[in-house]
Design a protein around this motif. Sequence first.
Motif, mmCIF file in Angstrom:
data_model
loop_
_atom_site.group_PDB
_atom_site.id
_atom_site.type_symbol
_atom_site.label_atom_id
_atom_site.label_comp_id
_atom_site.label_asym_id
_atom_site.label_seq_id
_atom_site.Cartn_x
_atom_site.Cartn_y
_atom_site.Cartn_z
ATOM 1 N N THR A 40 0.820 -1.203 0.000
ATOM 2 C CA THR A 40 0.000 0.000 0.000
ATOM 3 C C THR A 40 0.851 1.249 0.000
ATOM 4 N N VAL A 41 1.820 1.312 0.923
ATOM 5 C CA VAL A 41 2.569 2.560 1.077
ATOM 6 C C VAL A 41 3.570 2.782 -0.038
ATOM 7 N N ALA A 42 4.002 1.704 -0.715
ATOM 8 C CA ALA A 42 4.982 1.876 -1.779
ATOM 9 C C ALA A 42 4.425 2.726 -2.907
ATOM 10 N N ALA A 43 3.104 2.678 -3.063
ATOM 11 C CA ALA A 43 2.479 3.424 -4.149
ATOM 12 C C ALA A 43 2.325 4.905 -3.825
ATOM 13 N N LEU A 50 5.104 10.133 5.044
ATOM 14 C CA LEU A 50 6.247 9.575 5.759
ATOM 15 C C LEU A 50 5.963 8.107 6.045
ATOM 16 N N ARG A 51 6.841 7.211 5.586
ATOM 17 C CA ARG A 51 6.646 5.765 5.739
ATOM 18 C C ARG A 51 7.665 5.221 6.740
ATOM 19 N N LEU A 73 3.717 12.653 17.586
ATOM 20 C CA LEU A 73 4.223 12.419 16.224
ATOM 21 C C LEU A 73 3.334 13.091 15.186
ATOM 22 N N ASP A 74 2.032 12.827 15.256
ATOM 23 C CA ASP A 74 1.110 13.422 14.292
ATOM 24 C C ASP A 74 1.130 14.943 14.369
ATOM 25 N N ASN A 84 0.392 12.462 5.671
ATOM 26 C CA ASN A 84 0.165 11.057 5.996
ATOM 27 C C ASN A 84 1.389 10.462 6.669
ATOM 28 N N ILE A 85 1.162 9.651 7.710
ATOM 29 C CA ILE A 85 2.235 8.919 8.378
ATOM 30 C C ILE A 85 1.799 7.461 8.440
#
Length: 338
Positions: A40-43, A50-51, A73-74, A84-85
């Motif tokens: 999901t996050v790779a896209a 931030l991943r 953090l948020d 997005n985190i």
Amino acid sequence: MSSKRFSTSVACVLLLLTTGCSQGETKSAQSVEAVNVNNTVAASNNISTLRIGYVGSSEPTGPLGWAKKKGILDRELQQAGFKNITFARFPNGPDLNEALVAGQLDVGSLGDTPAIILRARGQETRLLRISQFNTTAWLVAKKNGARSLAELKGQTIATQKGSYMHRYLLGLLAEAKIAKDVKVVHLMTTEAKAALERGDVAAYATSSDLGPFLKSQGFPVIDSSANHKGLSGTSLVVATESFLAKQPDFPQKFNGILTEAAKDLKANSEEYYQYHAQTTKYPIDIIKVSFPLKQVSEEPLPAEGVKLLEGTKNFLVSQGLAKSDFKLTDWAVNEQPR
């Protein structure tokens, strides 16, 4: 340490780093979760996302987990422009390394051994922080089995290869001069208790929390890294250079967040321990033993942690587990924006 067994161990570690294999074992639920999240996050690899990858339980623990839990953090990262985190959980460091190499993560929270081995392979990561130091590893035996290192000669010891527990075990065996007399095999921590109960292995080199838990279950402790100078671990936070090139202010901002979280969890220790116990599913008294707050760093590079990390790096290089040497000062990022 130049025996055929050791050469096989080295090959297995390097294989783990590139493939995340587990020597014929099926992927755990954690591993499957990490893969699904990564797909999901790779896209969404853009400047506003931030991943973060981490090794551990359903939620991260330590300063990173507390910053997430308390909303620090948020709050801070959204002010810095991250809309997005995302978090991806991994069962071990080598699997997280694979995601970093594949460009699926920007930041990784993992143990020193896999982080060093990845950097020594020439992968472009930078050290942001030592989040914990003097993390204890334990050598636990099966019931009615060995009670000393000498009694382990000719037997099989398991550990999660590519981890700080693996580095501890190799250092311990070298120190005791019995490395050629035992067989070291890979086994995930999730399978350690069952393997010891069946007698599949004579002993298991395990993590800071599982060690005290197994002891509470009647498994004898043969040794711990606390008894040996330089064999305990450190927990690190690293980032990819490609990400930092786009976000030069990030190290200073992120370290500020983790420093705030470290101070807050120490000030609210009982609340933090409740969270840690709930997250890891260990009794709170086990967590208090395995995670003493004095090990939590309030600064990015504490002197004691750096010294321990340097010793770990030198050992891994000397044993051929780290492909090349490098200077920690070159690896550690300068917090000032470039």
